[in-house]
Design a protein around this motif. Structure first.
Motif, mmCIF file in Angstrom:
data_model
loop_
_atom_site.group_PDB
_atom_site.id
_atom_site.type_symbol
_atom_site.label_atom_id
_atom_site.label_comp_id
_atom_site.label_asym_id
_atom_site.label_seq_id
_atom_site.Cartn_x
_atom_site.Cartn_y
_atom_site.Cartn_z
ATOM 1 N N TYR A 141 0.826 -1.222 0.000
ATOM 2 C CA TYR A 141 0.000 0.000 0.000
ATOM 3 C C TYR A 141 0.860 1.273 0.000
ATOM 4 N N PHE A 142 0.662 2.083 -1.046
ATOM 5 C CA PHE A 142 1.411 3.336 -1.217
ATOM 6 C C PHE A 142 0.523 4.558 -0.983
ATOM 7 N N VAL A 143 1.117 5.621 -0.437
ATOM 8 C CA VAL A 143 0.491 6.952 -0.418
ATOM 9 C C VAL A 143 1.627 7.966 -0.518
ATOM 10 N N HIS A 144 1.869 8.498 -1.717
ATOM 11 C CA HIS A 144 2.931 9.510 -1.856
ATOM 12 C C HIS A 144 2.791 10.264 -3.175
ATOM 13 N N SER A 145 3.260 11.521 -3.145
ATOM 14 C CA SER A 145 3.255 12.379 -4.341
ATOM 15 C C SER A 145 4.667 12.575 -4.882
ATOM 16 N N TYR A 146 5.665 12.303 -4.034
ATOM 17 C CA TYR A 146 7.074 12.426 -4.410
ATOM 18 C C TYR A 146 7.743 11.069 -4.254
ATOM 19 N N ALA A 147 8.802 10.866 -5.021
ATOM 20 C CA ALA A 147 9.505 9.584 -4.981
ATOM 21 C C ALA A 147 10.977 9.809 -5.274
ATOM 22 N N VAL A 148 11.796 8.840 -4.916
ATOM 23 C CA VAL A 148 13.221 8.910 -5.215
ATOM 24 C C VAL A 148 13.386 8.818 -6.730
ATOM 25 N N SER A 149 14.036 9.841 -7.309
ATOM 26 C CA SER A 149 14.125 9.922 -8.775
ATOM 27 C C SER A 149 15.529 9.650 -9.301
ATOM 28 N N SER A 150 16.545 9.832 -8.465
ATOM 29 C CA SER A 150 17.899 9.413 -8.853
ATOM 30 C C SER A 150 18.528 8.722 -7.651
ATOM 31 N N PHE A 151 19.241 7.641 -7.912
ATOM 32 C CA PHE A 151 19.751 6.796 -6.825
ATOM 33 C C PHE A 151 20.848 5.893 -7.370
ATOM 34 N N ARG A 152 21.594 5.284 -6.471
ATOM 35 C CA ARG A 152 22.608 4.317 -6.884
ATOM 36 C C ARG A 152 21.926 2.985 -7.180
ATOM 37 N N GLU A 153 22.097 2.503 -8.382
ATOM 38 C CA GLU A 153 21.403 1.286 -8.845
ATOM 39 C C GLU A 153 21.647 0.092 -7.923
ATOM 40 N N GLU A 154 22.845 0.015 -7.351
ATOM 41 C CA GLU A 154 23.171 -1.147 -6.505
ATOM 42 C C GLU A 154 22.395 -1.151 -5.187
ATOM 43 N N THR A 155 21.755 -0.032 -4.848
ATOM 44 C CA THR A 155 20.979 0.032 -3.591
ATOM 45 C C THR A 155 19.536 -0.446 -3.776
#
Length: 201
Positions: A141-155
């Motif tokens: 179950y999700f509730v959010h308007s913002y999200a992680v958009s750039s990140f280290r792929e290995e994480t």
């Protein structure tokens, strides 16, 4: 004892209730000593990124969190708590996060309905003890308007598809972030919390 940081950003009672159901002791606290003496830390949260950072700063908890992470203590961020781990958020401006993980937080693509609210499935990106007894493509179950958009792929441990690939679970060493709400995600969410408990012991 798990320290749930109770800084006024969301309904922490339901999270504590879910942990109690799994026989995991927790306390709601903003006391640095209790946080330092805990076995693990959960940083929950819903609401505005900058408000949350300001509150953590006023409570003197930013340095405490960084010290506990550096000491190797398991730290779990849920929803906004996960986003606070990152370097920058572009929610109504540009704001510094805790900088525990490399990356940025941006508004979800306008090609889909915002907020992202309700059940969606998560794809497991790699094997992890987090997924013990959890099937791939399980619904949460999700509730959010913002999200992680750039990140280290290995994480990236798990993702969901909503206007593009959205990180659902990330992990680097003793830091884990979960974008959805485990305490609202039925048996899958409860199993995740149980797995967290197993990894702590």
């Amino acid at each position: 004892m798990i320290a749930i940081i109770d800084y006024g950003a969301g309904n922490v009672k339901s999270l504590q209730f879910a942990l109690t159901k799994e026989n995991m002791d927790s306390c709601l606290t903003t006391d640095p000593k209790r946080i330092q003496n805990s076995k693990a830390i959960i940083l929950p949260g819903v609401g505005a990124f900058n408000d949350a950072m300001e509150t953590l700063h006023k409570l003197g908890l930013i340095e405490v969190l960084k010290q506990e992470v550096a000491a190797g203590k398991p730290v779990l961020g849920i929803c906004l708590g996960m986003q606070l781990f990152y370097e920058t958020s572009y929610e109504d401006g540009s704001w510094d996060g805790l900088g525990l993980l490399q990356g940025e937080v941006s508004r979800i693509s306008s090609s889909v309905k915002v907020p992202h609210m309700g059940w969606n499935n998560i794809t497991q990106e790699k094997e992890s003890p987090w997924f013990t007894s959890i099937t791939d493509n399980a619904y949460v179950y999700f509730v959010h308007s913002y999200a992680v958009s750039s990140f280290r792929e290995e994480t990236l441990l798990a993702s969901t598809d909503y206007g593009g690939k959205v990180p659902a679970i990330v992990q680097k060493d003793n830091i884990t972030g979960i974008q959805f709400h485990p305490e609202k995600s039925g048996t899958t969410g409860m199993q995740l919390l149980q797995n967290f408990g197993e990894m702590m012991s």
